[in-house]
Design a protein around this motif. Structure first.
Motif, PDB file in Angstrom:
ATOM      1  N   GLY A 136       0.809  -1.216   0.000  1.00 26.02           N
ATOM      2  CA  GLY A 136       0.000   0.000   0.000  1.00 26.02           C
ATOM      3  C   GLY A 136       0.841   1.265   0.000  1.00 26.02           C
ATOM      4  O   GLY A 136       0.506   2.238  -0.684  1.00 26.02           O
ATOM      5  N   LEU A 137       1.934   1.240   0.755  1.00 26.04           N
ATOM      6  CA  LEU A 137       2.823   2.408   0.764  1.00 26.04           C
ATOM      7  C   LEU A 137       3.437   2.646  -0.610  1.00 26.04           C
ATOM      8  O   LEU A 137       3.547   3.793  -1.052  1.00 26.04           O
ATOM      9  N   ILE A 138       3.832   1.580  -1.271  1.00 22.59           N
ATOM     10  CA  ILE A 138       4.402   1.720  -2.621  1.00 22.59           C
ATOM     11  C   ILE A 138       3.358   2.295  -3.576  1.00 22.59           C
ATOM     12  O   ILE A 138       3.650   3.211  -4.357  1.00 22.59           O
ATOM     13  N   LYS A 139       2.133   1.785  -3.505  1.00 22.45           N
ATOM     14  CA  LYS A 139       1.067   2.295  -4.378  1.00 22.45           C
ATOM     15  C   LYS A 139       0.802   3.781  -4.111  1.00 22.45           C
ATOM     16  O   LYS A 139       0.655   4.567  -5.049  1.00 22.45           O
ATOM     17  N   LYS A 140       0.727   4.156  -2.831  1.00 16.69           N
ATOM     18  CA  LYS A 140       0.502   5.562  -2.497  1.00 16.69           C
ATOM     19  C   LYS A 140       1.660   6.426  -2.985  1.00 16.69           C
ATOM     20  O   LYS A 140       1.442   7.524  -3.496  1.00 16.69           O
ATOM     21  N   PHE A 141       2.877   5.922  -2.816  1.00 17.33           N
ATOM     22  CA  PHE A 141       4.030   6.698  -3.270  1.00 17.33           C
ATOM     23  C   PHE A 141       3.990   6.865  -4.782  1.00 17.33           C
ATOM     24  O   PHE A 141       4.287   7.943  -5.299  1.00 17.33           O
ATOM     25  N   ASP A 142       3.627   5.795  -5.499  1.00 13.85           N
ATOM     26  CA  ASP A 142       3.523   5.889  -6.955  1.00 13.85           C
ATOM     27  C   ASP A 142       2.468   6.923  -7.363  1.00 13.85           C
ATOM     28  O   ASP A 142       2.654   7.650  -8.337  1.00 13.85           O
ATOM     29  N   LEU A 143       1.377   6.974  -6.626  1.00 10.40           N
ATOM     30  CA  LEU A 143       0.306   7.912  -6.956  1.00 10.40           C
ATOM     31  C   LEU A 143       0.648   9.353  -6.587  1.00 10.40           C
ATOM     32  O   LEU A 143       0.333  10.287  -7.334  1.00 10.40           O
ATOM     33  N   PHE A 144       1.284   9.545  -5.423  1.00  7.90           N
ATOM     34  CA  PHE A 144       1.426  10.891  -4.879  1.00  7.90           C
ATOM     35  C   PHE A 144       2.859  11.400  -4.766  1.00  7.90           C
ATOM     36  O   PHE A 144       3.077  12.591  -4.574  1.00  7.90           O
ATOM     37  N   GLY A 145       3.830  10.490  -4.858  1.00  7.32           N
ATOM     38  CA  GLY A 145       5.218  10.870  -4.591  1.00  7.32           C
ATOM     39  C   GLY A 145       5.823  11.849  -5.569  1.00  7.32           C
ATOM     40  O   GLY A 145       6.749  12.573  -5.225  1.00  7.32           O
ATOM     41  N   ASP A 147       4.316  14.479  -6.853  1.00  7.52           N
ATOM     42  CA  ASP A 147       3.762  15.813  -6.652  1.00  7.52           C
ATOM     43  C   ASP A 147       4.134  16.285  -5.251  1.00  7.52           C
ATOM     44  O   ASP A 147       3.744  15.662  -4.265  1.00  7.52           O
ATOM     45  N   PRO A 148       4.891  17.388  -5.124  1.00  7.16           N
ATOM     46  CA  PRO A 148       5.352  17.836  -3.806  1.00  7.16           C
ATOM     47  C   PRO A 148       4.243  18.038  -2.777  1.00  7.16           C
ATOM     48  O   PRO A 148       4.388  17.665  -1.619  1.00  7.16           O
ATOM     49  N   LYS A 149       3.104  18.616  -3.199  1.00  2.00           N
ATOM     50  CA  LYS A 149       2.009  18.852  -2.248  1.00  2.00           C
ATOM     51  C   LYS A 149       1.407  17.522  -1.786  1.00  2.00           C
ATOM     52  O   LYS A 149       1.099  17.346  -0.607  1.00  2.00           O
ATOM     53  N   SER A 150       1.235  16.615  -2.719  1.00  2.00           N
ATOM     54  CA  SER A 150       0.679  15.302  -2.362  1.00  2.00           C
ATOM     55  C   SER A 150       1.652  14.518  -1.491  1.00  2.00           C
ATOM     56  O   SER A 150       1.240  13.837  -0.540  1.00  2.00           O
ATOM     57  N   LEU A 151       2.933  14.610  -1.807  1.00  2.88           N
ATOM     58  CA  LEU A 151       3.941  13.930  -0.992  1.00  2.88           C
ATOM     59  C   LEU A 151       3.939  14.503   0.420  1.00  2.88           C
ATOM     60  O   LEU A 151       4.048  13.754   1.401  1.00  2.88           O
ATOM     61  N   TYR A 152       3.776  15.805   0.534  1.00  4.70           N
ATOM     62  CA  TYR A 152       3.696  16.460   1.838  1.00  4.70           C
ATOM     63  C   TYR A 152       2.512  15.911   2.641  1.00  4.70           C
ATOM     64  O   TYR A 152       2.637  15.606   3.826  1.00  4.70           O
ATOM     65  N   MET A 153       1.375  15.753   1.983  1.00  4.06           N
ATOM     66  CA  MET A 153       0.187  15.226   2.663  1.00  4.06           C
ATOM     67  C   MET A 153       0.380  13.765   3.067  1.00  4.06           C
ATOM     68  O   MET A 153      -0.002  13.358   4.165  1.00  4.06           O
ATOM     69  N   LEU A 154       0.990  12.972   2.196  1.00  2.00           N
ATOM     70  CA  LEU A 154       1.269  11.572   2.518  1.00  2.00           C
ATOM     71  C   LEU A 154       2.244  11.484   3.684  1.00  2.00           C
ATOM     72  O   LEU A 154       2.057  10.681   4.605  1.00  2.00           O
ATOM     73  N   ASP A 155       3.252  12.330   3.668  1.00  2.90           N
ATOM     74  CA  ASP A 155       4.226  12.355   4.759  1.00  2.90           C
ATOM     75  C   ASP A 155       3.530  12.702   6.080  1.00  2.90           C
ATOM     76  O   ASP A 155       3.808  12.088   7.111  1.00  2.90           O
ATOM     77  N   ASN A 156       2.611  13.655   6.042  1.00  4.08           N
ATOM     78  CA  ASN A 156       1.850  14.011   7.247  1.00  4.08           C
ATOM     79  C   ASN A 156       0.989  12.850   7.719  1.00  4.08           C
ATOM     80  O   ASN A 156       0.871  12.609   8.932  1.00  4.08           O
ATOM     81  N   GLU A 157       0.372  12.140   6.783  1.00  8.35           N
ATOM     82  CA  GLU A 157      -0.442  10.966   7.138  1.00  8.35           C
ATOM     83  C   GLU A 157       0.413   9.923   7.870  1.00  8.35           C
ATOM     84  O   GLU A 157       0.014   9.386   8.903  1.00  8.35           O
ATOM     85  N   LEU A 158       1.599   9.658   7.346  1.00  4.02           N
ATOM     86  CA  LEU A 158       2.482   8.664   7.966  1.00  4.02           C
ATOM     87  C   LEU A 158       3.021   9.156   9.298  1.00  4.02           C
ATOM     88  O   LEU A 158       3.297   8.361  10.202  1.00  4.02           O
ATOM     89  N   GLY A 159       3.155  10.466   9.437  1.00  3.17           N
ATOM     90  CA  GLY A 159       3.620  11.040  10.694  1.00  3.17           C
ATOM     91  C   GLY A 159       2.607  10.902  11.819  1.00  3.17           C
ATOM     92  O   GLY A 159       2.965  11.000  13.000  1.00  3.17           O
TER      93      GLY A 159
END
Length: 170
Positions: A136-145, A147-159
């Motif tokens: 799931g993390l790989i899929k999310k990274f592929d989808l959002f990684g 785009d800086p804003k999306s990566l920021y949001m994903l990073d916040n989710e994992l935090g």
């Protein structure tokens, strides 16, 4: 008494789980160095889980009157070249750990060690969850990684992930 081969594999698993904790701490450090503190947090919690898994194996061996044998923990030798590579290495490692759990289960099954098989049932389920999470993390990274804003949001989710100790009753 447990079968000698099963005890040997259980002891090896203690050390493999401790290695997993060491590996995931290395992953965590990579992400913190890259400024992805949420990813770092996620893997720091993974490291805590692996340490606790090792302790469950230790407790199981002790509860069955067996000697716990600790070995040196190898330094992780994975080349961490990008955020995605780390995630892919995490999935590979979880698949490897799954194979180790299955090997112990198979050894216990071959000597009709139902107690150990029951103990391992939790780990079989846990490994299924770990592989699903890693995928799931790989899929999310592929989808959002990308785009800086999306990566920021994903990073916040994992935090936002918090540690929860395993609830396996021995």
């Amino acid at each position: 008494m447990l079968d000698k081969k099963v005890v040997e594999l259980l002891n090896q698993q203690v050390n493999k789980e401790l290695y997993s904790a060491y590996l995931y701490l290395d992953f965590s450090n990579y992400y913190y160095d890259e400024g992805l503190d949420g990813f770092g947090n996620w893997y720091k919690i993974q490291a805590q889980e692996e340490r606790d898994h090792a302790m469950l194996f230790v407790q199981y061996l002790q509860n069955n009157g067996e000697k716990v044998v600790l070995e040196a923990i190898d330094k992780p030798a994975v080349a961490l070249t990008s955020a995605k590579v780390v995630l892919e290495e995490g999935l590979k490692h979880e698949q490897y750990v799954t194979s180790l759990i299955h090997a112990i289960y198979d050894a216990a099954y071959s000597v009709k060690d139902f107690r150990t098989m029951q103990f391992l049932d939790w780990f079989v389920k846990e490994q299924g969850e770990e592989e699903t999470n890693a995928e799931g993390l790989i899929k999310k990274f592929d989808l959002f990684g990308g785009d800086p804003k999306s990566l920021y949001m994903l990073d916040n989710e994992l935090g936002a992930r918090v540690y929860s100790a395993p609830s396996l009753v021995l």
